[in-house]
Enzyme design. Structure first.
Site, PDB file in Angstrom:
ATOM      1  CD  GLU A  64      13.559  49.781 130.198  1.00  0.00           C
ATOM      2  OE1 GLU A  64      14.044  48.800 129.588  1.00  0.00           O
ATOM      3  OE2 GLU A  64      12.911  49.685 131.246  1.00  0.00           O
TER       4      GLU A  64
ATOM      5  CB  CYS B 223      14.512  45.617 131.164  1.00  0.00           C
ATOM      6  SG  CYS B 223      12.834  45.348 130.542  1.00  0.00           S
TER       7      CYS B 223
END
Length: 469
Positions: A243, A277
Protein backbone atom coordinates in the site's frame (compact mmCIF):
# COMPACT_ATOMS: atom_id res chain seq x y z
CA UNK A 1 -0.04 10.17 33.10
CA UNK A 2 1.32 7.67 35.67
CA UNK A 3 -0.13 4.68 33.78
CA UNK A 4 1.35 6.07 30.56
CA UNK A 5 4.70 6.40 32.28
CA UNK A 6 4.49 2.81 33.50
CA UNK A 7 3.80 1.56 29.99
CA UNK A 8 6.69 3.62 28.59
CA UNK A 9 9.02 2.32 31.27
CA UNK A 10 8.07 -1.24 30.38
CA UNK A 11 8.81 -0.92 26.66
CA UNK A 12 11.71 1.48 26.41
CA UNK A 13 15.40 0.73 26.27
CA UNK A 14 18.19 1.87 28.55
CA UNK A 15 18.95 5.54 27.78
CA UNK A 16 22.66 4.68 27.75
CA UNK A 17 22.29 2.25 24.86
CA UNK A 18 18.98 3.17 23.21
CA UNK A 19 17.96 5.75 20.62
CA UNK A 20 16.06 8.80 21.82
CA UNK A 21 12.57 9.39 20.37
CA UNK A 22 11.38 13.01 20.32
CA UNK A 23 7.97 14.49 21.01
CA UNK A 24 6.78 15.56 17.53
CA UNK A 25 5.39 18.87 18.81
CA UNK A 26 8.11 19.94 21.23
CA UNK A 27 11.25 18.03 20.31
CA UNK A 28 11.83 16.86 23.87
CA UNK A 29 12.71 13.21 24.42
CA UNK A 30 9.76 10.91 25.17
CA UNK A 31 11.71 7.69 25.62
CA UNK A 32 14.30 5.38 24.14
CA UNK A 33 14.11 2.39 21.82
CA UNK A 34 16.68 -0.36 21.29
CA UNK A 35 19.15 -0.15 18.44
CA UNK A 36 18.47 -3.55 16.92
CA UNK A 37 20.43 -5.13 14.10
CA UNK A 38 20.04 -7.72 11.33
CA UNK A 39 20.96 -10.37 13.90
CA UNK A 40 18.00 -9.28 16.03
CA UNK A 41 15.72 -9.53 12.99
CA UNK A 42 16.98 -13.06 12.33
CA UNK A 43 16.36 -14.03 15.93
CA UNK A 44 12.84 -12.61 15.87
CA UNK A 45 11.97 -14.51 12.69
CA UNK A 46 13.33 -17.72 14.20
CA UNK A 47 11.20 -17.26 17.33
CA UNK A 48 8.10 -16.48 15.26
CA UNK A 49 8.70 -19.50 13.05
CA UNK A 50 9.03 -21.76 16.09
CA UNK A 51 5.81 -20.41 17.61
CA UNK A 52 3.72 -20.61 14.43
CA UNK A 53 2.69 -24.30 14.40
CA UNK A 54 1.19 -24.15 17.89
CA UNK A 55 -0.61 -20.90 17.11
CA UNK A 56 -2.02 -22.39 13.92
CA UNK A 57 -3.04 -25.54 15.79
CA UNK A 58 -5.32 -23.52 18.08
CA UNK A 59 -7.75 -23.33 15.17
CA UNK A 60 -9.97 -20.42 14.28
CA UNK A 61 -11.93 -20.55 17.52
CA UNK A 62 -8.85 -20.58 19.71
CA UNK A 63 -7.19 -17.76 17.82
CA UNK A 64 -10.42 -15.77 17.78
CA UNK A 65 -10.65 -15.94 21.56
CA UNK A 66 -7.05 -14.77 22.00
CA UNK A 67 -7.46 -11.91 19.52
CA UNK A 68 -10.69 -10.72 21.12
CA UNK A 69 -8.90 -10.72 24.49
CA UNK A 70 -6.15 -8.64 22.91
CA UNK A 71 -8.75 -6.17 21.66
CA UNK A 72 -10.15 -5.93 25.20
CA UNK A 73 -6.62 -5.20 26.46
CA UNK A 74 -6.27 -2.37 23.93
CA UNK A 75 -9.52 -0.83 25.13
CA UNK A 76 -8.40 -1.15 28.75
CA UNK A 77 -5.19 0.78 27.98
CA UNK A 78 -6.64 3.11 25.35
CA UNK A 79 -5.77 6.39 27.05
CA UNK A 80 -2.13 5.47 27.71
CA UNK A 81 -1.75 4.30 24.11
CA UNK A 82 -3.36 7.46 22.75
CA UNK A 83 -1.10 9.67 24.86
CA UNK A 84 2.07 7.94 23.62
CA UNK A 85 0.80 8.14 20.05
CA UNK A 86 -0.09 11.81 20.33
CA UNK A 87 3.33 12.74 21.63
CA UNK A 88 5.35 10.61 19.23
CA UNK A 89 3.35 11.07 16.03
CA UNK A 90 2.03 14.55 16.81
CA UNK A 91 -1.66 13.96 16.15
CA UNK A 92 -3.96 15.45 18.78
CA UNK A 93 -5.87 13.32 21.23
CA UNK A 94 -9.21 14.57 19.96
CA UNK A 95 -10.85 14.64 16.55
CA UNK A 96 -10.07 11.92 13.99
CA UNK A 97 -6.67 11.46 15.59
CA UNK A 98 -5.00 9.60 18.47
CA UNK A 99 -8.01 8.33 20.43
CA UNK A 100 -9.71 7.60 17.13
CA UNK A 101 -6.69 5.58 15.95
CA UNK A 102 -6.49 3.50 19.11
CA UNK A 103 -10.22 2.81 18.90
CA UNK A 104 -9.78 1.74 15.27
CA UNK A 105 -7.13 -0.77 16.38
CA UNK A 106 -9.53 -2.69 18.58
CA UNK A 107 -12.34 -2.35 16.01
CA UNK A 108 -10.27 -3.79 13.15
CA UNK A 109 -8.83 -6.50 15.41
CA UNK A 110 -12.30 -7.64 16.44
CA UNK A 111 -13.47 -7.62 12.85
CA UNK A 112 -10.54 -9.73 11.67
CA UNK A 113 -11.09 -12.14 14.55
CA UNK A 114 -14.76 -12.67 13.77
CA UNK A 115 -14.87 -12.55 9.96
CA UNK A 116 -15.61 -16.00 8.58
CA UNK A 117 -13.65 -17.47 5.68
CA UNK A 118 -15.54 -20.58 4.70
CA UNK A 119 -14.30 -23.42 2.52
CA UNK A 120 -15.53 -22.76 -1.03
CA UNK A 121 -17.14 -25.58 -2.97
CA UNK A 122 -15.95 -25.01 -6.54
CA UNK A 123 -17.62 -27.89 -8.34
CA UNK A 124 -20.16 -30.40 -7.11
CA UNK A 125 -21.98 -31.79 -10.14
CA UNK A 126 -22.25 -35.44 -9.20
CA UNK A 127 -19.13 -36.41 -11.09
CA UNK A 128 -16.55 -33.95 -9.84
CA UNK A 129 -16.13 -32.45 -6.39
CA UNK A 130 -13.59 -29.71 -5.74
CA UNK A 131 -13.22 -27.36 -2.81
CA UNK A 132 -10.82 -24.59 -1.84
CA UNK A 133 -9.80 -23.66 1.67
CA UNK A 134 -7.26 -21.16 3.02
CA UNK A 135 -4.31 -22.12 5.19
CA UNK A 136 -1.67 -20.24 7.16
CA UNK A 137 1.45 -19.13 5.29
CA UNK A 138 3.92 -19.12 8.19
CA UNK A 139 5.74 -15.94 9.24
CA UNK A 140 4.43 -12.57 8.02
CA UNK A 141 6.63 -9.46 7.98
CA UNK A 142 4.61 -6.33 8.78
CA UNK A 143 6.52 -3.16 7.85
CA UNK A 144 4.62 -0.07 8.87
CA UNK A 145 4.60 3.71 8.28
CA UNK A 146 4.85 6.70 10.60
CA UNK A 147 1.55 8.43 9.82
CA UNK A 148 -0.92 5.91 11.32
CA UNK A 149 1.60 3.60 13.02
CA UNK A 150 -0.80 1.74 15.29
CA UNK A 151 -3.81 1.45 13.02
CA UNK A 152 -1.94 0.42 9.88
CA UNK A 153 0.15 -1.96 11.94
CA UNK A 154 -3.11 -3.54 13.07
CA UNK A 155 -4.37 -3.75 9.47
CA UNK A 156 -1.28 -5.86 8.78
CA UNK A 157 -1.08 -8.00 11.89
CA UNK A 158 -4.73 -8.71 12.74
CA UNK A 159 -5.67 -10.69 9.60
CA UNK A 160 -2.28 -12.39 9.58
CA UNK A 161 -2.74 -13.64 13.13
CA UNK A 162 -6.37 -14.57 12.47
CA UNK A 163 -5.29 -16.94 9.68
CA UNK A 164 -2.73 -18.74 11.85
CA UNK A 165 0.42 -16.88 10.88
CA UNK A 166 2.87 -15.36 13.31
CA UNK A 167 4.04 -11.79 12.75
CA UNK A 168 7.33 -9.92 12.98
CA UNK A 169 6.44 -6.24 12.99
CA UNK A 170 8.90 -3.52 12.04
CA UNK A 171 7.57 -0.03 12.80
CA UNK A 172 8.83 3.11 11.16
CA UNK A 173 11.98 4.42 12.80
CA UNK A 174 10.09 7.70 13.34
CA UNK A 175 7.28 6.18 15.43
CA UNK A 176 8.49 2.96 17.10
CA UNK A 177 7.30 3.68 20.64
CA UNK A 178 3.64 3.69 19.61
CA UNK A 179 3.91 0.28 18.01
CA UNK A 180 6.01 -1.16 20.84
CA UNK A 181 3.34 0.01 23.29
CA UNK A 182 0.50 -1.47 21.25
CA UNK A 183 2.24 -4.82 20.88
CA UNK A 184 3.13 -4.88 24.58
CA UNK A 185 -0.55 -4.46 25.43
CA UNK A 186 -1.68 -7.07 22.88
CA UNK A 187 0.89 -9.55 24.13
CA UNK A 188 -0.81 -9.55 27.52
CA UNK A 189 -3.42 -11.74 25.80
CA UNK A 190 -1.43 -13.51 23.07
CA UNK A 191 0.90 -16.53 23.38
CA UNK A 192 4.62 -15.81 23.47
CA UNK A 193 6.35 -15.03 20.16
CA UNK A 194 3.17 -14.87 18.10
CA UNK A 195 3.63 -11.12 17.57
CA UNK A 196 7.21 -9.81 17.83
CA UNK A 197 8.40 -6.24 17.23
CA UNK A 198 11.82 -5.36 15.85
CA UNK A 199 13.17 -1.82 15.91
CA UNK A 200 15.78 -1.20 13.23
CA UNK A 201 16.69 1.46 10.73
CA UNK A 202 15.35 1.42 7.17
CA UNK A 203 17.83 -1.23 6.05
CA UNK A 204 16.29 -3.58 8.59
CA UNK A 205 13.05 -3.56 6.61
CA UNK A 206 14.85 -4.81 3.53
CA UNK A 207 16.60 -7.50 5.55
CA UNK A 208 13.28 -8.63 7.01
CA UNK A 209 11.60 -8.67 3.59
CA UNK A 210 14.45 -10.74 2.14
CA UNK A 211 14.53 -13.27 4.98
CA UNK A 212 14.16 -16.82 3.60
CA UNK A 213 11.78 -17.81 6.39
CA UNK A 214 9.34 -14.94 5.75
CA UNK A 215 6.42 -16.14 3.64
CA UNK A 216 4.55 -12.84 3.24
CA UNK A 217 5.50 -9.17 3.38
CA UNK A 218 2.99 -6.44 4.11
CA UNK A 219 4.34 -2.95 3.56
CA UNK A 220 2.75 0.49 3.78
CA UNK A 221 4.83 3.52 2.84
CA UNK A 222 6.25 5.43 -0.08
CA UNK A 223 6.31 4.07 -3.62
CA UNK A 224 10.08 4.42 -3.72
CA UNK A 225 10.56 2.31 -0.60
CA UNK A 226 7.92 -0.13 -1.83
CA UNK A 227 10.00 -0.84 -4.92
CA UNK A 228 12.99 -1.68 -2.72
CA UNK A 229 10.85 -3.94 -0.53
CA UNK A 230 9.60 -5.77 -3.63
CA UNK A 231 13.17 -6.25 -4.83
CA UNK A 232 14.19 -7.60 -1.42
CA UNK A 233 11.28 -10.02 -1.30
CA UNK A 234 11.84 -11.17 -4.88
CA UNK A 235 14.74 -13.47 -4.04
CA UNK A 236 12.50 -15.49 -1.75
CA UNK A 237 9.34 -15.08 -3.85
CA UNK A 238 7.57 -13.97 -0.68
CA UNK A 239 4.00 -12.89 -1.28
CA UNK A 240 3.46 -9.12 -1.16
CA UNK A 241 0.81 -6.61 -0.21
CA UNK A 242 2.00 -3.08 -0.98
CA UNK A 243 0.00 0.00 0.00
CA UNK A 244 2.07 2.83 -1.39
CA UNK A 245 1.93 6.55 -2.09
CA UNK A 246 -1.13 8.31 -3.41
CA UNK A 247 -1.97 11.72 -4.78
CA UNK A 248 -5.73 11.39 -4.58
CA UNK A 249 -7.88 13.61 -6.79
CA UNK A 250 -11.36 14.85 -6.02
CA UNK A 251 -13.73 16.22 -8.67
CA UNK A 252 -16.48 18.67 -7.67
CA UNK A 253 -19.36 18.98 -10.11
CA UNK A 254 -21.22 22.27 -10.67
CA UNK A 255 -24.45 21.08 -9.00
CA UNK A 256 -23.05 21.01 -5.44
CA UNK A 257 -23.94 23.19 -2.48
CA UNK A 258 -20.48 24.47 -1.48
CA UNK A 259 -21.47 25.13 2.12
CA UNK A 260 -22.93 21.65 2.50
CA UNK A 261 -19.78 19.83 1.38
CA UNK A 262 -17.09 22.17 2.74
CA UNK A 263 -16.47 20.41 6.04
CA UNK A 264 -16.32 16.95 4.45
CA UNK A 265 -13.94 18.27 1.80
CA UNK A 266 -11.75 19.77 4.51
CA UNK A 267 -11.48 16.57 6.56
CA UNK A 268 -11.03 14.50 3.44
CA UNK A 269 -7.87 16.50 2.84
CA UNK A 270 -6.69 17.41 6.33
CA UNK A 271 -7.33 14.31 8.43
CA UNK A 272 -4.15 13.66 10.43
CA UNK A 273 -3.01 17.11 9.28
CA UNK A 274 -2.90 15.85 5.68
CA UNK A 275 -0.54 12.97 6.50
CA UNK A 276 -2.66 10.15 5.13
CA UNK A 277 -1.99 8.09 2.01
CA UNK A 278 -5.63 8.14 0.94
CA UNK A 279 -6.31 11.76 1.81
CA UNK A 280 -7.59 14.23 -0.75
CA UNK A 281 -4.42 15.79 -2.21
CA UNK A 282 -5.70 17.77 -5.25
CA UNK A 283 -9.20 19.08 -5.74
CA UNK A 284 -10.66 19.86 -9.19
CA UNK A 285 -13.65 22.22 -8.97
CA UNK A 286 -15.93 23.32 -11.79
CA UNK A 287 -15.58 26.99 -12.69
CA UNK A 288 -19.24 27.72 -11.89
CA UNK A 289 -18.73 26.95 -8.20
CA UNK A 290 -14.95 27.34 -7.90
CA UNK A 291 -14.84 30.59 -5.93
CA UNK A 292 -17.64 29.51 -3.60
CA UNK A 293 -16.01 26.15 -2.87
CA UNK A 294 -12.61 27.75 -2.24
CA UNK A 295 -14.18 30.28 0.14
CA UNK A 296 -16.23 27.63 1.97
CA UNK A 297 -13.30 25.27 2.51
CA UNK A 298 -11.09 28.17 3.56
CA UNK A 299 -13.69 29.25 6.11
CA UNK A 300 -13.58 25.79 7.68
CA UNK A 301 -9.77 25.83 7.67
CA UNK A 302 -9.67 29.11 9.57
CA UNK A 303 -11.80 27.67 12.37
CA UNK A 304 -9.96 24.40 13.02
CA UNK A 305 -7.47 24.71 15.91
CA UNK A 306 -3.90 23.53 15.49
CA UNK A 307 -1.34 22.98 18.24
CA UNK A 308 0.14 20.53 20.73
CA UNK A 309 -1.81 17.29 20.60
CA UNK A 310 -2.12 16.94 24.38
CA UNK A 311 -4.17 20.14 24.45
CA UNK A 312 -7.76 18.86 24.34
CA UNK A 313 -8.82 21.83 22.21
CA UNK A 314 -6.61 21.05 19.22
CA UNK A 315 -7.52 18.77 16.31
CA UNK A 316 -4.60 19.48 13.95
CA UNK A 317 -0.97 18.87 14.89
CA UNK A 318 2.55 19.24 13.50
CA UNK A 319 4.08 17.55 10.50
CA UNK A 320 5.55 14.46 12.12
CA UNK A 321 9.18 14.91 11.11
CA UNK A 322 11.51 17.57 9.79
CA UNK A 323 12.09 15.89 6.42
CA UNK A 324 8.36 15.86 5.62
CA UNK A 325 7.96 19.41 6.92
CA UNK A 326 10.59 20.56 4.42
CA UNK A 327 8.69 18.89 1.57
CA UNK A 328 5.45 20.66 2.48
CA UNK A 329 7.21 24.01 2.81
CA UNK A 330 9.06 23.57 -0.45
CA UNK A 331 5.92 22.73 -2.44
CA UNK A 332 4.00 25.68 -1.01
CA UNK A 333 6.88 28.06 -1.72
CA UNK A 334 7.11 26.74 -5.29
CA UNK A 335 3.39 27.45 -5.77
CA UNK A 336 3.83 30.98 -4.46
CA UNK A 337 6.74 31.61 -6.81
CA UNK A 338 4.59 30.53 -9.76
CA UNK A 339 1.80 32.95 -8.89
CA UNK A 340 -0.63 30.76 -6.99
CA UNK A 341 -2.99 32.47 -4.55
CA UNK A 342 -2.58 31.50 -0.91
CA UNK A 343 -6.11 31.71 0.47
CA UNK A 344 -5.29 30.55 3.98
CA UNK A 345 -1.97 29.83 5.69
CA UNK A 346 1.08 29.33 3.55
CA UNK A 347 3.73 29.71 6.23
CA UNK A 348 5.54 27.75 8.91
CA UNK A 349 4.18 28.22 12.43
CA UNK A 350 7.21 27.90 14.74
CA UNK A 351 5.32 29.68 17.52
CA UNK A 352 3.27 26.47 17.92
CA UNK A 353 6.29 24.19 18.29
CA UNK A 354 8.47 21.93 16.16
CA UNK A 355 7.53 21.24 12.53
CA UNK A 356 4.20 23.08 12.54
CA UNK A 357 2.95 24.39 9.20
CA UNK A 358 -0.18 26.48 8.92
CA UNK A 359 -3.32 24.94 7.46
CA UNK A 360 -2.97 26.02 3.84
CA UNK A 361 -5.40 26.38 0.92
CA UNK A 362 -3.77 27.12 -2.44
CA UNK A 363 -5.95 28.45 -5.28
CA UNK A 364 -5.34 29.35 -8.94
CA UNK A 365 -3.00 26.46 -9.57
CA UNK A 366 -2.97 23.97 -12.44
CA UNK A 367 -1.60 20.63 -13.55
CA UNK A 368 2.16 20.94 -13.79
CA UNK A 369 2.56 22.80 -10.50
CA UNK A 370 4.65 20.73 -8.13
CA UNK A 371 2.05 21.00 -5.37
CA UNK A 372 -0.47 19.39 -7.74
CA UNK A 373 1.78 16.77 -9.31
CA UNK A 374 3.71 15.71 -6.20
CA UNK A 375 2.20 14.24 -3.05
CA UNK A 376 2.56 16.92 -0.37
CA UNK A 377 1.55 14.66 2.56
CA UNK A 378 0.90 17.58 4.86
CA UNK A 379 -1.48 20.44 5.64
CA UNK A 380 -1.73 22.03 2.18
CA UNK A 381 -4.49 21.53 -0.40
CA UNK A 382 -4.30 22.80 -4.00
CA UNK A 383 -7.67 23.60 -5.61
CA UNK A 384 -7.71 23.56 -9.42
CA UNK A 385 -10.34 25.17 -11.65
CA UNK A 386 -11.81 23.20 -14.57
CA UNK A 387 -14.49 23.84 -17.19
CA UNK A 388 -14.96 20.48 -18.92
CA UNK A 389 -15.61 17.24 -17.04
CA UNK A 390 -13.62 15.16 -19.55
CA UNK A 391 -10.60 17.36 -18.87
CA UNK A 392 -11.09 16.95 -15.12
CA UNK A 393 -11.24 13.16 -15.43
CA UNK A 394 -8.12 13.19 -17.61
CA UNK A 395 -6.33 15.34 -15.02
CA UNK A 396 -7.34 13.03 -12.19
CA UNK A 397 -6.08 9.99 -14.10
CA UNK A 398 -2.88 11.42 -15.57
CA UNK A 399 -0.50 10.66 -12.67
CA UNK A 400 1.13 7.27 -12.10
CA UNK A 401 -0.61 6.71 -8.75
CA UNK A 402 -4.13 5.51 -8.05
CA UNK A 403 -4.92 4.89 -4.40
CA UNK A 404 -8.20 6.79 -4.04
CA UNK A 405 -10.38 9.42 -5.65
CA UNK A 406 -13.72 11.09 -5.07
CA UNK A 407 -16.61 12.71 -6.92
CA UNK A 408 -18.81 15.37 -5.31
CA UNK A 409 -22.28 16.02 -6.69
CA UNK A 410 -25.93 16.49 -5.76
CA UNK A 411 -26.75 13.73 -8.26
CA UNK A 412 -25.39 10.39 -7.00
CA UNK A 413 -26.05 8.55 -10.24
CA UNK A 414 -24.14 11.14 -12.22
CA UNK A 415 -21.34 10.95 -9.65
CA UNK A 416 -21.19 7.16 -9.95
CA UNK A 417 -20.87 7.35 -13.72
CA UNK A 418 -17.89 9.67 -13.38
CA UNK A 419 -16.46 7.51 -10.56
CA UNK A 420 -16.35 4.55 -12.95
CA UNK A 421 -13.99 6.55 -15.18
CA UNK A 422 -11.40 7.21 -12.44
CA UNK A 423 -8.41 4.86 -12.17
CA UNK A 424 -8.14 4.38 -8.43
CA UNK A 425 -8.48 1.48 -6.03
CA UNK A 426 -11.36 3.22 -4.24
CA UNK A 427 -13.56 6.06 -5.47
CA UNK A 428 -15.80 7.72 -2.90
CA UNK A 429 -18.99 9.66 -3.55
CA UNK A 430 -19.44 12.87 -1.52
CA UNK A 431 -16.76 11.74 0.93
CA UNK A 432 -13.07 10.96 0.79
CA UNK A 433 -10.86 8.52 2.65
CA UNK A 434 -13.51 6.85 4.77
CA UNK A 435 -12.67 3.20 5.42
CA UNK A 436 -14.69 0.27 6.76
CA UNK A 437 -13.36 -3.10 7.92
CA UNK A 438 -15.89 -4.92 5.72
CA UNK A 439 -14.87 -3.06 2.54
CA UNK A 440 -11.62 -4.14 0.80
CA UNK A 441 -8.99 -1.46 0.24
CA UNK A 442 -5.97 -1.29 -2.06
CA UNK A 443 -4.33 0.74 -4.81
CA UNK A 444 -3.66 0.51 -8.53
CA UNK A 445 -0.80 1.73 -10.74
CA UNK A 446 2.18 2.83 -8.61
CA UNK A 447 0.05 2.95 -5.46
CA UNK A 448 0.68 -0.74 -4.96
CA UNK A 449 -1.21 -4.00 -5.17
CA UNK A 450 -3.08 -6.44 -2.99
CA UNK A 451 -6.19 -5.95 -0.89
CA UNK A 452 -6.65 -5.44 2.82
CA UNK A 453 -9.74 -5.78 5.07
CA UNK A 454 -12.67 -8.18 5.11
CA UNK A 455 -12.59 -11.62 3.49
CA UNK A 456 -10.28 -10.34 0.75
CA UNK A 457 -7.77 -9.32 3.40
CA UNK A 458 -7.86 -12.73 5.05
CA UNK A 459 -7.27 -14.43 1.72
CA UNK A 460 -4.27 -12.18 1.07
CA UNK A 461 -2.44 -13.54 4.14
CA UNK A 462 -3.14 -17.18 3.50
CA UNK A 463 -2.48 -19.78 0.82
CA UNK A 464 -5.31 -21.45 -1.08
CA UNK A 465 -5.53 -25.22 -1.04
CA UNK A 466 -7.69 -27.06 -3.56
CA UNK A 467 -8.86 -30.59 -2.87
CA UNK A 468 -10.15 -32.22 -6.01
CA UNK A 469 -11.91 -35.57 -5.87
Amino acid sequence: MSETTALLDRIQADPETGRAIPDAATGETIGYVPKQTADDVDAAVARAQAAQPAWDALGHEGRRAALLAAADAIDAHAEELATILSREQGKPLNGPNARFEVGACSTWLRDAATTELETEVLVDDGETYAEMSYQALGVVAAIGPWNWPMMIGMWQSAPSLRMGNTVVAKPSSSTPLSVLALIDVMNQALPADVLIPVVTNGAGGGHLAAHPDVAKVMFTGSTETGRRIAESAGGNLARLTLELGGNDAGIVLPDVDPQAIAEDLFWGAFINTGQTCAALKRLYVHEDVYDDVVDAVAAVARQVPMGNGLDEGNVLGPVQNAAQFEIVQELVEDAKARGARIVVGGEAAPELGANFFQTTIVAEVADGYRIVDEEQFGPALPIIRYSDIDEAVASANRLDVGLGGSVWSGDREKAREIAKRLRAGTVWINQHGTLHPKVPFGGVKQSGYGLEFSVAGLKSVSEPRVING
